[in-house]
Scaffold this active site. Structure first.
Site, PDB file in Angstrom:
ATOM      1  N   TYR A 105      39.770  35.542  42.529  1.00  0.00           N
ATOM      2  CA  TYR A 105      39.172  36.830  42.906  1.00  0.00           C
ATOM      3  C   TYR A 105      37.793  36.550  43.494  1.00  0.00           C
ATOM      4  O   TYR A 105      37.032  35.745  42.970  1.00  0.00           O
ATOM      5  CB  TYR A 105      39.015  37.724  41.660  1.00  0.00           C
ATOM      6  CG  TYR A 105      38.185  38.949  41.935  1.00  0.00           C
ATOM      7  CD1 TYR A 105      38.783  40.142  42.328  1.00  0.00           C
ATOM      8  CD2 TYR A 105      36.787  38.913  41.842  1.00  0.00           C
ATOM      9  CE1 TYR A 105      38.022  41.267  42.625  1.00  0.00           C
ATOM     10  CE2 TYR A 105      36.018  40.017  42.136  1.00  0.00           C
ATOM     11  CZ  TYR A 105      36.640  41.197  42.524  1.00  0.00           C
ATOM     12  OH  TYR A 105      35.885  42.291  42.818  1.00  0.00           O
ATOM     13  N   GLU A 193      36.168  43.119  48.932  1.00  0.00           N
ATOM     14  CA  GLU A 193      36.884  42.428  47.875  1.00  0.00           C
ATOM     15  C   GLU A 193      38.079  41.674  48.455  1.00  0.00           C
ATOM     16  O   GLU A 193      38.806  42.231  49.280  1.00  0.00           O
ATOM     17  CB  GLU A 193      37.382  43.487  46.897  1.00  0.00           C
ATOM     18  CG  GLU A 193      37.581  43.017  45.496  1.00  0.00           C
ATOM     19  CD  GLU A 193      37.990  44.188  44.599  1.00  0.00           C
ATOM     20  OE1 GLU A 193      37.184  44.578  43.751  1.00  0.00           O
ATOM     21  OE2 GLU A 193      39.097  44.714  44.782  1.00  0.00           O
TER      22      GLU A 193
END
Ligand code: GDP
Ligand code: MN
Length: 392
Positions: A105, A193
């Site tokens: 991530y 993101e």
């Protein structure tokens, strides 16, 4: 403003980030045609992904793989039209399926407390980052970019080391983190993101495999207040998914935020709107919205604002509070009278208009038999009394 994965990927690509090629398709036939081009250039499988502005598409069945163009068409037919968290899928992204070795991530958001962009990375990437953050906060590594200097290479390296990368992937990570920060800065984004940022394996024709880091998903939220500086980004607004009320408010140039209460508020000026909401609450009511008609509002704006307020079935009383400066009280009064003549349902209303042309406004409202108030306290008390939803 949220933008779709495909558009977010375009913005990442513009900053030099590694994003595998994709196509957007709106029908199973388009999915099939897109899949064919990827199979023709050597893909073993393709991935088909629902384009909706919500997370967790994978879990909801909106991300699937297919091994042939025909299968891709069938998968496309299943995903298109599907309901994901209340949103109908109207388009999908098609790409060559990556062979994922590991998912990470990587995200950047504005940390308001430190007034800096914070970059966060985790080795527990994939679908459940929020869950990972809750269960194991230590697994999230953070660095704060400098507002003047940006994200420095040593910071990006620390982040990459934190999630266990080593060269040559660490070097790739440093470039990606830098590009992520630049994407944030270049577009006035609130959030950028990449989840998963994945190590993927590629097999060359001679059988040798190499590994590299690529952005397999992208999520970007743009700062609405920054959009004026990036007119071209306005084209990325997905009107399919915009709330009709929000779209209407934007067209009218009205600042409108829907809330949970029962008292509709129409006010000019953001500060006055906040004060009005405070007083409604102070006297035991609950505002149904924040609504600022802006300075110099004309009667069409007033009429439009009234429609926005009445569009909420919970509204059972309306408080109009206008402080006329540039805005003319009589213009607002005329707008209210017109609105009442046309409105679909009758809701009790109390109006307070002071400032420019207040006397003329008062005369118009009196003749039209509107309930009025001279002070804001009085107006708020009356509105709360008129609303059934108020806690008294
Ligand atoms: P999200 O669920 O909305 O975040 O959608 P993602 O694009 O992140 O996809 C969810 C999951 O699908 C990823 O975490 C991957 O495990 C898987 N996935 C996505 N793209 C690919 C791909 O190209 N190849 C493979 N094998 N899996 C993929
Ligand atoms: Mn994802």
């Amino acid at each position: 403003m949220k933008i779709q994965e495909a558009d977010a990927k375009s913005l990442l690509l513009a900053q030099g980030l590694p994003v595998p090629p994709w196509k957007v398709a709106r029908t199973p036939a388009e999915v099939e045609a897109a899949a064919r081009t990827f199979f023709a250039s050597g893909a073993d499988r393709v991935v088909i992904k629902a384009q909706v502005l919500v997370g967790g598409r994978g879990k909801a069945g909106g991300v699937r793989l297919a091994g042939s163009a025909e299968e891709a068409a069938a998968v496309g037919a299943r995903i298109l039209g599907m309901d994901i968290k209340g949103i109908t899928v109207r388009k999908v992204l098609v790409a060559a399926a990556a062979e994922i070795v590991k998912e990470y991530y990587l995200g950047a958001i504005i940390d308001r407390a430190s007034r800096r962009v914070v970059l966060m990375a985790s080795a527990e990437g994939g679908v459940e980052i929020e869950e990972a953050a809750r269960q194991n906060p230590g697994a999230i590594h953070r660095v704060w970019a400098d507002p003047e200097l940006g994200l420095l290479a040593f910071q990006a390296r620390a982040l990459g080391l934190g999630i266990g990368l080593c060269d040559p992937l660490l070097n790739q990570f440093v470039a990606i983190a830098g590009g992520l920060y630049k994407t944030m800065e270049a577009n006035d984004a609130d959030l950028v993101e990449v989840n998963p940022l994945a190590i993927v394996a590629e097999t060359a024709t001679d059988g040798a495999t190499t590994q590299s880091l690529v952005c397999l998903d992208a999520k970007i939220t743009l700062d609405d207040s920054g959009l004026a500086r990036h007119r071209e980004l306005e084209t990325l607004r997905d009107l399919d998914e915009e709330d009709p009320t929000d779209a209407q408010a934007r067209k009218l140039g009205i600042n409108f935020i829907h809330l949970d209460g029962t008292i509709g508020c129409m006010v000019n000026g953001a500060g006055l709107a906040m004060t009005t909401m405070d007083l409604v609450k102070h006297y035991g009511g609950e505002p149904a919205n924040f609504l600022d008609v802006g300075g110099g509002a004309r009667r069409e704006t007033v009429r439009g604002a009234m429609e926005l307020i009445l569009g909420d079935p919970k509204v059972d009383a309306i408080l109009v509070n206008i402080f006329g400066g540039i805005t003319r009280g009589d213009e607002v009064a005329a707008g209210l009278i017109e609105a009442r003549a046309q409105q679909s349902r009758d809701v009790p209303m109390v109006v307070r208009i002071v400032g420019t042309n207040a006397a003329e406004a008062a005369r118009l409202l009196r003749e039209a038999r509107f309930e009025t108030a001279t002070s804001l306290d009085e107006a708020a008390v009356k509105a709360v009394a008129l609303s059934k939803g108020a806690v008294r």
